[in-house]
Design an enzyme around this catalytic site. Sequence first.
Site, PDB file in Angstrom:
ATOM      1  N   LYS A 182      -1.059  52.295 -19.040  1.00  0.00           N
ATOM      2  CA  LYS A 182      -1.794  53.146 -18.218  1.00  0.00           C
ATOM      3  C   LYS A 182      -1.524  52.626 -16.757  1.00  0.00           C
ATOM      4  CE  LYS A 182      -4.888  54.788 -21.484  1.00  0.00           C
ATOM      5  NZ  LYS A 182      -6.379  55.266 -21.740  1.00  0.00           N
ATOM      6  N   GLU A 210      -3.718  59.529 -19.761  1.00  0.00           N
ATOM      7  CA  GLU A 210      -3.295  58.795 -20.829  1.00  0.00           C
ATOM      8  C   GLU A 210      -1.777  58.362 -20.593  1.00  0.00           C
ATOM      9  OE1 GLU A 210      -4.728  59.583 -24.584  1.00  0.00           O
ATOM     10  OE2 GLU A 210      -6.371  60.650 -23.784  1.00  0.00           O
TER      11      GLU A 210
END
Length: 286
Positions: free
Chosen positions: A51, A3
């Site tokens: 990301k 994440e």
Amino acid sequence: MPEGDAVWRTARRLHRGLAGQVLLGSDLRVPRLATTDLGGRRTLEVVPRGKHLLHRVEGGLTLHSHLRMEGSWRVHRGARPTAAAGRHTVRAVLWTDGQVAVGDSLGMLDLVRTAEEHRVVGHLGPDLLDPGFDRAQALANLTREPGRTVTEALLDQRNLAGIGTIFASEPLFLHGVHPWASVAEVGPDTVAELVDTARRLLVTSCRVGRTTITGRTDLVDDAWVHGRVGLPCKRCGDTVRVAPIGAQPQQRVVFSCPTCQGGRAPTDDGGRQLPLGYGRGDHLRR
């Protein structure tokens, strides 16, 4: 899938190891880049975007990568590729006179002109870890499809970048929101609170140096619901459950407490769900 906080830490690690250094060579192991050599170019910076990772080098080029499910970048001391660079899953190796960066199991690897980075990250919404995070735009993006589940809206990187299943499940639990509630049912004020909480948790995790949700020092169980399927809720004692949400190929899983968050998932038949790693001692976590 890593994440936003994990990608931020990866970018920081690469930046510290390579920024300002001249690359002596590169080995990019994807067909379209197999003959590309970045040797002789100095690393200007490595920055995260949601990301995604953007490795900018002299000459106006950016090496773009995405970790996807199992990808990683590691920096090793040395002036030549290490044994780790020989793994069949390695997709990129960059080296200077003192550091070797190895990109393993990367989900994406592209080389674009820095002025054209929008080709690989232009679809992303505001980055939660950007100091200039555009909160108003993120909220406008999240509420433009009021009939969509709030979880799917939060996970859609086109709305805002950096949230995965951890930083969706945990704010939903903290605010007592049912993951399958629609954006309209949740309401704009609570959606804004979810975004603020997700950003706070992400920033805290970056500062601490690991993903941290509860603030506990117990590294094994530093979450309220994520990964805690089959275990007692830390608030009410009910059993934490997990269920898929969304349609393929974007389908993900979300963890929640039926008591604290207004019931089970529509697809949850109420059958027994065992803790992750059951049989290896992980079910003893509390």
